[in-house]
Design an enzyme around this catalytic site. Sequence first.
Site, PDB file in Angstrom:
ATOM      1  CG  HIS A 194      -3.421  -3.459   3.155  1.00 56.72           C
ATOM      2  ND1 HIS A 194      -2.663  -2.943   3.940  1.00 56.72           N
ATOM      3  CD2 HIS A 194      -4.193  -2.809   2.883  1.00 56.72           C
ATOM      4  CE1 HIS A 194      -2.249  -1.441   4.057  1.00 56.72           C
ATOM      5  NE2 HIS A 194      -3.758  -1.119   3.609  1.00 56.72           N
ATOM      6  CB  CYS A 252      -0.924   0.082   1.177  1.00 57.87           C
ATOM      7  SG  CYS A 252      -2.711   1.058   0.734  1.00 57.87           S
ATOM      8  CD  GLU A 265      -1.289  -5.617   6.137  1.00 61.01           C
ATOM      9  OE1 GLU A 265      -1.171  -6.641   4.596  1.00 61.01           O
ATOM     10  OE2 GLU A 265      -1.832  -4.560   5.534  1.00 61.01           O
TER      11      GLU A 265
END
Lengths: 253, 197
Positions: free
Chosen positions: B176, B79, B178
Amino acid sequence: MLTRRLIVCLDVKGGRVVKGVRFEGLRDVGDPVELALRYEQEGADEVTFLDISASNEERDTLLDLVRRTAERLFIPLTVGGGVRTADDVGRALRAGADKVSINSAAVARPEVLTECAERFGAQCVVASIDARKDGSGWRVHTHGGRKPTELEAVAWARECVARGAGEVLLTSIDQDGARSGYDLELTRAVADAVDVPVIASGGAGNAEHVREGLTRGGADAALVAGILHDGLTTVGAIKSLLRESGLPIRSTT
Amino acid sequence: MRVTLFDYGAGNIHSLAKALATAEGVDVRVEVDPARAVDTEVLVLPGVGAFGAAAARLAPGREVMRSALERGLPCLGICLGMQLLFDSSDEGEGQGLGYFPGRVTRLAARRVPQIGWNQVDEDSTLSGAKLDTVYYAHSFVCRAEDASVVTGWTTHEEDRFPAVVRRGRVVGVQFHPEKSSSSGVAFVRAFLREVAS
């Protein structure tokens, strides 16, 4: 194309997920970390922890809980309830929240939305608005829906976004807990008025209600809680119906 | 394998640290000094905050980090971390690493920030983990001058932008991983396996 989201809300108090009607007659539903992980596995797109604690001691418990959850949950986590200042937001983000929702504090001092957006980015600032039908419009309430304000909900949503909110979590107090569907008129009015995602909340009783919130209500996301905890429906069943209706939905199979 | 997260201030890095740590034999460390962060086997630039503030934190170690990447230090930028791999940004003052030529500009769409799950098209980044629907939370995107570094695209409203860029052992992702559930974690592990090993 952005998919529509299904967000699972967990009411948290003293480190446990609780459930009750209008915060009364609370009963224990389970461990927040385990429940959050279970809903991720079932295909939830996000999890929200709503802190309904009354004391600061309990709030510290929440940050510890956020930390333990963030270490194992790999979908976005929003934290709300009792957030007053940009420092509070910073602490929640450092603990592992991806977004923080702000409700009464924004009404009391709207600048807090701007301060948070400037420090942490608009994408993590969620304006949480509790609204109740009032004549031809909707009136904003604070303090868990108990205190009426002078604000009209659609105009207030616009102001929140102008001040930096990246999302609006819109709860109908009239519908909350009634399980007869979201307030579609309210949802549509706010969704049409702002350019950020609107999350419909309050009133979902079944998968069909979620579908209506996203289609007729025009919401980007729908928040569900009790109907999942009570086993009335499942994340999978709701998402199947949404997909069959032609809505773009994240597949988890 | 020593993996270092360069921590430039605000935001959740717990999930990312844990996603990296799910890979076997990975030792994750967090470093606030940009020059010292490159003393590692894999550098990770996490993704929360504003460009100006992050560029200011990066500035003292910018040249050191840039030359480490040019020498082949494996790096994953996420990001804002991806945006820092580019030259500069409309979001704020300061210089990025300039590893990828191009400027970071605002999404050309009505609904900004883009928050939610969106599709990655034509993904050719890694062989061991194909990207599908991933989680985004951003207002700015990287306009890569050289389209050949783009290994995956995403479209928000009418704006088609790079979801992933890769040159050598440096990978930048606008989403993202994660926060993209099990397939996102699988992508992080595949990066460590294919690019960093």
